[in-house]
Design a protein around this motif. Structure first.
Motif, PDB file in Angstrom:
ATOM      1  N   GLN A  57      53.540  32.106  87.760  1.00  0.00           N
ATOM      2  CA  GLN A  57      52.160  32.453  88.094  1.00  0.00           C
ATOM      3  C   GLN A  57      52.143  33.079  89.489  1.00  0.00           C
ATOM      4  O   GLN A  57      52.612  32.480  90.452  1.00  0.00           O
ATOM      5  CB  GLN A  57      51.249  31.229  88.070  1.00  0.00           C
ATOM      6  N   TYR A  58      51.636  34.298  89.551  1.00  0.00           N
ATOM      7  CA  TYR A  58      51.487  35.001  90.825  1.00  0.00           C
ATOM      8  C   TYR A  58      50.012  35.041  91.203  1.00  0.00           C
ATOM      9  O   TYR A  58      49.134  35.059  90.340  1.00  0.00           O
ATOM     10  CB  TYR A  58      51.973  36.443  90.720  1.00  0.00           C
ATOM     11  N   ALA A  59      49.762  35.139  92.497  1.00  0.00           N
ATOM     12  CA  ALA A  59      48.402  35.360  92.993  1.00  0.00           C
ATOM     13  C   ALA A  59      48.496  36.248  94.231  1.00  0.00           C
ATOM     14  O   ALA A  59      49.306  35.994  95.131  1.00  0.00           O
ATOM     15  CB  ALA A  59      47.714  34.049  93.342  1.00  0.00           C
ATOM     16  N   THR A  60      47.693  37.298  94.261  1.00  0.00           N
ATOM     17  CA  THR A  60      47.660  38.225  95.392  1.00  0.00           C
ATOM     18  C   THR A  60      46.222  38.419  95.838  1.00  0.00           C
ATOM     19  O   THR A  60      45.346  38.726  95.023  1.00  0.00           O
ATOM     20  CB  THR A  60      48.262  39.588  95.015  1.00  0.00           C
ATOM     21  N   PHE A  61      45.992  38.226  97.136  1.00  0.00           N
ATOM     22  CA  PHE A  61      44.667  38.486  97.715  1.00  0.00           C
ATOM     23  C   PHE A  61      44.795  39.687  98.627  1.00  0.00           C
ATOM     24  O   PHE A  61      45.566  39.680  99.586  1.00  0.00           O
ATOM     25  CB  PHE A  61      44.165  37.274  98.498  1.00  0.00           C
ATOM     26  N   GLN A  62      44.035  40.739  98.308  1.00  0.00           N
ATOM     27  CA  GLN A  62      44.104  42.001  99.041  1.00  0.00           C
ATOM     28  C   GLN A  62      42.745  42.314  99.664  1.00  0.00           C
ATOM     29  O   GLN A  62      41.727  42.336  98.974  1.00  0.00           O
ATOM     30  CB  GLN A  62      44.509  43.128  98.094  1.00  0.00           C
ATOM     31  N   ARG A  63      42.744  42.539 100.996  1.00  0.00           N
ATOM     32  CA  ARG A  63      41.534  43.020 101.667  1.00  0.00           C
ATOM     33  C   ARG A  63      41.569  44.532 101.635  1.00  0.00           C
ATOM     34  O   ARG A  63      42.307  45.168 102.383  1.00  0.00           O
ATOM     35  CB  ARG A  63      41.479  42.509 103.098  1.00  0.00           C
ATOM     36  N   ALA A  64      40.762  45.112 100.758  1.00  0.00           N
ATOM     37  CA  ALA A  64      40.775  46.559 100.549  1.00  0.00           C
ATOM     38  C   ALA A  64      39.671  47.218 101.379  1.00  0.00           C
ATOM     39  O   ALA A  64      38.707  47.759 100.839  1.00  0.00           O
ATOM     40  CB  ALA A  64      40.599  46.865  99.064  1.00  0.00           C
ATOM     41  N   ASP A  65      39.820  47.169 102.703  1.00  0.00           N
ATOM     42  CA  ASP A  65      38.799  47.752 103.583  1.00  0.00           C
ATOM     43  C   ASP A  65      39.352  48.867 104.461  1.00  0.00           C
ATOM     44  O   ASP A  65      38.697  49.317 105.392  1.00  0.00           O
ATOM     45  CB  ASP A  65      38.154  46.675 104.450  1.00  0.00           C
ATOM     46  N   ARG A  66      40.581  49.319 104.162  1.00  0.00           N
ATOM     47  CA  ARG A  66      41.190  50.415 104.898  1.00  0.00           C
ATOM     48  C   ARG A  66      41.937  51.313 103.923  1.00  0.00           C
ATOM     49  O   ARG A  66      42.493  50.857 102.920  1.00  0.00           O
ATOM     50  CB  ARG A  66      42.179  49.911 105.952  1.00  0.00           C
ATOM     51  N   VAL A  67      41.951  52.615 104.210  1.00  0.00           N
ATOM     52  CA  VAL A  67      42.731  53.576 103.434  1.00  0.00           C
ATOM     53  C   VAL A  67      43.466  54.494 104.404  1.00  0.00           C
ATOM     54  O   VAL A  67      43.056  54.667 105.564  1.00  0.00           O
ATOM     55  CB  VAL A  67      41.838  54.421 102.489  1.00  0.00           C
ATOM     56  N   TRP A  68      44.555  55.061 103.908  1.00  0.00           N
ATOM     57  CA  TRP A  68      45.241  56.127 104.641  1.00  0.00           C
ATOM     58  C   TRP A  68      44.609  57.451 104.227  1.00  0.00           C
ATOM     59  O   TRP A  68      44.558  57.769 103.041  1.00  0.00           O
ATOM     60  CB  TRP A  68      46.731  56.143 104.309  1.00  0.00           C
ATOM     61  N   ASP A  69      44.114  58.247 105.208  1.00  0.00           N
ATOM     62  CA  ASP A  69      43.538  59.543 104.854  1.00  0.00           C
ATOM     63  C   ASP A  69      44.646  60.587 104.719  1.00  0.00           C
ATOM     64  O   ASP A  69      45.840  60.288 104.886  1.00  0.00           O
ATOM     65  CB  ASP A  69      42.470  59.970 105.858  1.00  0.00           C
ATOM     66  N   SER A  70      44.264  61.834 104.412  1.00  0.00           N
ATOM     67  CA  SER A  70      45.252  62.880 104.163  1.00  0.00           C
ATOM     68  C   SER A  70      46.050  63.244 105.403  1.00  0.00           C
ATOM     69  O   SER A  70      47.102  63.886 105.301  1.00  0.00           O
ATOM     70  CB  SER A  70      44.561  64.130 103.604  1.00  0.00           C
ATOM     71  N   GLY A  71      45.568  62.829 106.570  1.00  0.00           N
ATOM     72  CA  GLY A  71      46.295  63.085 107.806  1.00  0.00           C
ATOM     73  C   GLY A  71      47.179  61.939 108.231  1.00  0.00           C
ATOM     74  O   GLY A  71      47.816  62.005 109.291  1.00  0.00           O
ATOM     75  N   GLY A  72      47.207  60.874 107.446  1.00  0.00           N
ATOM     76  CA  GLY A  72      48.046  59.734 107.769  1.00  0.00           C
ATOM     77  C   GLY A  72      47.407  58.731 108.699  1.00  0.00           C
ATOM     78  O   GLY A  72      48.095  57.841 109.211  1.00  0.00           O
ATOM     79  N   ASP A  73      46.092  58.855 108.924  1.00  0.00           N
ATOM     80  CA  ASP A  73      45.384  57.895 109.775  1.00  0.00           C
ATOM     81  C   ASP A  73      44.746  56.810 108.924  1.00  0.00           C
ATOM     82  O   ASP A  73      44.284  57.057 107.804  1.00  0.00           O
ATOM     83  CB  ASP A  73      44.292  58.605 110.595  1.00  0.00           C
ATOM     84  N   ARG A  74      44.690  55.595 109.479  1.00  0.00           N
ATOM     85  CA  ARG A  74      44.051  54.478 108.788  1.00  0.00           C
ATOM     86  C   ARG A  74      42.544  54.539 109.019  1.00  0.00           C
ATOM     87  O   ARG A  74      42.084  54.519 110.159  1.00  0.00           O
ATOM     88  CB  ARG A  74      44.615  53.152 109.311  1.00  0.00           C
ATOM     89  N   ARG A  75      41.764  54.615 107.940  1.00  0.00           N
ATOM     90  CA  ARG A  75      40.316  54.754 108.033  1.00  0.00           C
ATOM     91  C   ARG A  75      39.619  53.584 107.352  1.00  0.00           C
ATOM     92  O   ARG A  75      40.122  53.038 106.372  1.00  0.00           O
ATOM     93  CB  ARG A  75      39.859  56.063 107.374  1.00  0.00           C
TER      94      ARG A  75
END
Length: 292
Positions: A57-75
């Motif tokens: 049994q696996y469990a993963t908690f992910q805070r999905a409040d940031r993305v990498w934009d096309s320029g490689g910056d975290r937004r």
């Protein structure tokens, strides 16, 4: 087979964090790199053993409040929280006619929950199940080389990204044990069938995952991890929109606990280091395994 001989492969196979796990069900969960759930000794697999079973049994908690934009910056992006469970049953055996190889067949059922904290909306359900075999052999007593291939069947709940086309995950894997040090890794591809939503075939994903551990004793083993995936650009024919090439590199720290000879517990934190046009990983991961 004497019990002391049988217990050795059982303990080794308990260390398998997974022969597969993909949790890319919907955009928020796609932040996770393919197969990043593997742990130390993932592919330290024996040959010449009696058949037995493993439940994980696996469990993963992910805070999905940031993305990498096309320029490689975290937004920043609208805050979401993703909880993914993976329930896996595996049957292990070594053929009587070829005791120098090992085989496994497994079935994995994902359970996914997604919550948008800003909009106060949520969705949950069963993701697309996965199933398939693995085969391996040992070039030396302390090394393992193998191949695995899994089909993801599009019958999951659409609210959490299920049911959107067939997928195949195929990879080679290897493992080397050097005293208290362990190194386990894989490299492979995700191949997509036509997307029902996009009326197009998404570009293939390349991924590779690496774990290096050091056993403090028979029970506790800390480890470090490095994961990478890359997907080429492709066009959504339904909208005419071009989906940009994307990639992410992540690193993690964790610890594995082994106890009772047939059980293990693994904890890990993983975070994205670099990427573009990709969700940014920021996850806590847990795995419990039981063999009989």
């Amino acid at each position: 087979m004497p019990s002391n001989i049988r217990s050795r492969p059982v303990r080794r196979l308990l260390r398998v964090a997974t022969l597969f796990a993909a949790i890319a069900h919907g955009a928020p969960a796609a932040a996770q790199v393919t197969l990043d759930v593997i742990g130390p000794h993932e592919y330290e697999l024996p040959v010449g053993f009696q058949p037995f079973n493993v439940l994980v049994q696996y469990a993963t908690f992910q805070r999905a409040d940031r993305v990498w934009d096309s320029g490689g910056d975290r937004r920043a992006t609208p805050k979401s929280e993703v909880l993914v469970g993976l329930t896996k049953y595996v049957r292990f055996w070594s053929p009587e006619s070829h005791r120098n190889i090992g085989l496994a067949y497994e079935v994995i059922v994902p359970e996914v929950g997604i919550r948008n904290t800003r909009a106060n909306t949520s969705a949950s359900g069963i993701g697309d199940p996965l199933t398939g075999p693995a085969i391996w052999y040992k070039p030396s007593p302390n090394s393992t080389v193998g191949f695995q291939s899994f089909v993801q069947v599009p019958v999951g709940d659409s609210d959490i990204g299920g049911g959107d086309g067939w997928k195949n995950l195929s990879s080679v894997f290897w493992d080397v044990q050097l005293g208290k040090w362990s190194y386990t890794a894989d490299a492979g591809f995700v191949f997509f069938g036509e997307s029902n939503a996009a009326d197009a075939t998404p570009a293939n994903v390349f991924h590779t995952n690496h774990r290096v551990g050091y056993a403090l004793n028979d029970v506790v083993e800390p480890f470090v991890g490095l994961d990478y995936e890359q997907q080429g650009s492709w066009t959504n024919k339904a909208t005419g929109q071009k989906v940009a090439r994307s990639h992410e590199t992540t690193a993690g720290l964790g610890v594995m606990f082994k106890y009772y000879g047939n059980q293990s517990l693994t904890l890990r934190y993983s975070r994205g280091l670099d990427g573009d046009s990709h969700g940014a990983t920021n996850s806590l991961n847990l795995k419990y395994a039981y063999a009989w």
